[in-house]
Design a protein around this motif. Structure first.
Motif, PDB file in Angstrom:
ATOM      1  N   VAL A 180      -1.572  -2.678   7.313  1.00  0.00           N
ATOM      2  CA  VAL A 180      -2.330  -3.066   6.118  1.00  0.00           C
ATOM      3  C   VAL A 180      -3.171  -4.285   6.497  1.00  0.00           C
ATOM      4  CG1 VAL A 180      -1.153  -2.120   4.110  1.00  0.00           C
ATOM      5  CG2 VAL A 180      -0.082  -3.951   5.371  1.00  0.00           C
ATOM      6  N   SER A 214       0.053   2.940  10.291  1.00  0.00           N
ATOM      7  CA  SER A 214      -1.144   2.117  10.125  1.00  0.00           C
ATOM      8  C   SER A 214      -0.749   0.737   9.612  1.00  0.00           C
ATOM      9  CB  SER A 214      -2.096   2.742   9.109  1.00  0.00           C
ATOM     10  OG  SER A 214      -2.328   4.080   9.411  1.00  0.00           O
ATOM     11  N   ASN A 236      -5.537  -3.592  -3.043  1.00  0.00           N
ATOM     12  CA  ASN A 236      -5.581  -2.187  -2.626  1.00  0.00           C
ATOM     13  C   ASN A 236      -6.874  -1.900  -1.873  1.00  0.00           C
ATOM     14  OD1 ASN A 236      -4.278   0.388  -2.605  1.00  0.00           O
ATOM     15  ND2 ASN A 236      -5.884   1.123  -3.983  1.00  0.00           N
ATOM     16  N   ARG A 237      -6.776  -0.962  -0.927  1.00  0.00           N
ATOM     17  CA  ARG A 237      -7.935  -0.532  -0.133  1.00  0.00           C
ATOM     18  C   ARG A 237      -9.057  -0.103  -1.075  1.00  0.00           C
ATOM     19  NH1 ARG A 237      -6.348   4.190   3.896  1.00  0.00           N
ATOM     20  NH2 ARG A 237      -6.059   5.203   1.884  1.00  0.00           N
ATOM     21  N   THR A 238      -8.723   0.754  -2.040  1.00  0.00           N
ATOM     22  CA  THR A 238      -9.684   1.128  -3.072  1.00  0.00           C
ATOM     23  C   THR A 238      -9.526   0.113  -4.202  1.00  0.00           C
ATOM     24  OG1 THR A 238      -9.247   3.415  -2.472  1.00  0.00           O
ATOM     25  CG2 THR A 238     -10.501   3.049  -4.502  1.00  0.00           C
ATOM     26  N   LYS A 266      -8.739   0.757  -8.027  1.00  0.00           N
ATOM     27  CA  LYS A 266      -7.401   1.197  -8.456  1.00  0.00           C
ATOM     28  C   LYS A 266      -6.474   0.003  -8.682  1.00  0.00           C
ATOM     29  CE  LYS A 266      -5.661   4.795  -6.202  1.00  0.00           C
ATOM     30  NZ  LYS A 266      -5.410   5.619  -4.981  1.00  0.00           N
ATOM     31  N   GLY A 282      -1.032  -1.970  -2.507  1.00  0.00           N
ATOM     32  CA  GLY A 282      -1.061  -0.565  -2.892  1.00  0.00           C
ATOM     33  C   GLY A 282      -1.196  -0.435  -4.401  1.00  0.00           C
ATOM     34  N   ALA A 283      -1.829   0.647  -4.842  1.00  0.00           N
ATOM     35  CA  ALA A 283      -1.995   0.891  -6.282  1.00  0.00           C
ATOM     36  C   ALA A 283      -1.732   2.360  -6.597  1.00  0.00           C
ATOM     37  CB  ALA A 283      -3.391   0.472  -6.727  1.00  0.00           C
ATOM     38  N   GLY A 284      -0.818   2.960  -5.838  1.00  0.00           N
ATOM     39  CA  GLY A 284      -0.407   4.345  -6.090  1.00  0.00           C
ATOM     40  C   GLY A 284       0.897   4.361  -6.872  1.00  0.00           C
ATOM     41  N   GLY A 285       1.571   5.501  -6.835  1.00  0.00           N
ATOM     42  CA  GLY A 285       2.792   5.684  -7.617  1.00  0.00           C
ATOM     43  C   GLY A 285       3.864   4.646  -7.325  1.00  0.00           C
ATOM     44  N   ALA A 286       4.005   4.265  -6.065  1.00  0.00           N
ATOM     45  CA  ALA A 286       5.056   3.300  -5.711  1.00  0.00           C
ATOM     46  C   ALA A 286       4.811   1.957  -6.394  1.00  0.00           C
ATOM     47  CB  ALA A 286       5.131   3.132  -4.197  1.00  0.00           C
ATOM     48  N   ALA A 345       3.795  -1.562  -0.861  1.00  0.00           N
ATOM     49  CA  ALA A 345       4.023  -0.317  -1.614  1.00  0.00           C
ATOM     50  C   ALA A 345       2.956   0.712  -1.246  1.00  0.00           C
ATOM     51  CB  ALA A 345       3.997  -0.602  -3.113  1.00  0.00           C
ATOM     52  N   THR A 346       2.300   0.519  -0.092  1.00  0.00           N
ATOM     53  CA  THR A 346       1.332   1.522   0.376  1.00  0.00           C
ATOM     54  C   THR A 346       2.067   2.588   1.189  1.00  0.00           C
ATOM     55  OG1 THR A 346       0.826   0.649   2.571  1.00  0.00           O
ATOM     56  CG2 THR A 346      -0.337  -0.363   0.707  1.00  0.00           C
ATOM     57  N   SER A 347       1.363   3.670   1.481  1.00  0.00           N
ATOM     58  CA  SER A 347       1.936   4.689   2.358  1.00  0.00           C
ATOM     59  C   SER A 347       1.427   4.518   3.790  1.00  0.00           C
ATOM     60  CB  SER A 347       1.591   6.083   1.820  1.00  0.00           C
ATOM     61  OG  SER A 347       0.201   6.186   1.608  1.00  0.00           O
ATOM     62  N   ALA A 348       0.827   3.342   4.091  1.00  0.00           N
ATOM     63  CA  ALA A 348       0.245   3.113   5.422  1.00  0.00           C
ATOM     64  C   ALA A 348       1.282   3.286   6.541  1.00  0.00           C
ATOM     65  CB  ALA A 348      -0.377   1.723   5.482  1.00  0.00           C
TER      66      ALA A 348
END
Ligand code: ATR
Length: 266
Positions: free
Chosen positions: A197, A195, A150-152, A155, A127-131, A187-190
């Motif tokens: 990962v 869902s 990360n999926r994207t 990021k 994950g590469a978001g806020g978390a 740390a993803t929201s999956a």
């Protein structure tokens, strides 16, 4: 006189923070109150102003206001700057001091509660978001070598580039084949949508720890990790440990966390 604290979010009714801080306060004999406050989505700054004018000493910040809290702070810790988000504010006269205790809470849970030393360990952060932003600097400071997937992909690369010169790189899930990690952190929201990962088989080194920052239910990542033979942990320990760091900042006394984690697990 009772000193007042709060957690601000929207929604906030599910928050365990008031319960956690009440347990800390009782245990350390601190005369404080700690309540949950739901700020309107367009009313975060006004809520902070109200709390300051009413003499509150500080607050925790949760979704979706951590970035606004970062912007309203007049001083920031290095880890808050790295996270680009704030989960703990201290009100001291005219000063609003912003910190981020999420990463320190994660590191403490992994090293102290789960007994896994991070120094020189290969850590995969998904994950590469806020978390993820919230935990990279403390993981690096603990000596981990970090791969961000990360999926994207862009990021993940962007996040890793903020720490050039250190032991960190970013890429895609496809880059992970043939690699082994000692600690894999979700740390993803999956998990919120049940869902999975997209991890390849064999990603876990022998004795590896699989850590999901979510808590309260088994995510597809945790089930996958269990089937692959990894040691599995959810994020409840991190929740309590980040609260303990905030409590210590405010009160100058460190609460004991093991009994609080055990009480919440029941
Ligand atoms: P948070 O602040 O909780 O990190 P966020 O900023 O929305 O929330 O980030 C969510 C993260 O979970 C992102 O890294 C997202 O990947 P993208 O950047 O590609 O969107 C990741 N994520 C969400 N659902 C996912 C899924 N089903 N599989 C893999 N990654 C997922």
């Amino acid at each position: 006189m009772i000193e007042k604290y709060a957690v601000i979010g929207n929604p906030i009714s599910h928050s365990k923070s008031p319960l956690i801080h009440a347990m800390f306060a009782k245990q350390t004999h601190q005369d404080i109150s700690y309540e949950a406050i739901e700020a309107p989505l367009d009313g975060f700054a006004a809520t902070i102003e109200r709390l300051r004018s009413e003499g509150y000493r500080g607050c925790n910040i949760t979704v979706p206001f951590k970035f606004e809290a970062f912007n309203c702070a007049t001083e920031l810790s290095e880890r808050a700057r790295a996270a680009q988000a704030v989960n703990t504010l201290c009100f001291e006269g005219e000063k609003i001091i912003g910190d981020n205790t999420d990463g320190a809470g994660l590191v403490r849970d992994i090293e102290h509660n789960l007994g896994v030393t991070l120094k020189a360990k290969r850590v995969l952060l998904m994950g590469a978001g806020g978390a993820s932003y919230g935990v990279v600097l403390p993981l690096l400071t603990a000596g981990a070598a970090i791969t961000i997937a990360n999926r994207t992909t862009s990021k993940a690369v962007e996040l890793s580039m903020k720490f050039t010169g250190t032991s960190i790189r970013g890429g895609s899930y496809e880059d992970l084949s043939e690699q082994r990690f000692d600690v894999v952190i979700n740390a993803t929201s999956a998990g919120l949508t049940d869902s999975a990962v997209p991890l390849p088989d064999g990603i876990f080194a022998p004795g590896a720890l699989a850590y999901d920052m979510m808590y309260g239910r088994e995510t597809p990542f945790m089930a996958f990790a269990r089937a692959q033979g990894a040691q599995v942990a959810d994020g409840l320990g991190m929740l309590v440990e980040q609260a303990a760091v905030a409590f210590t900042i405010w009160r100058g006394v460190r609460p004991e966390t093991a009994t609080v984690i055990a009480a919440l697990r029941k």
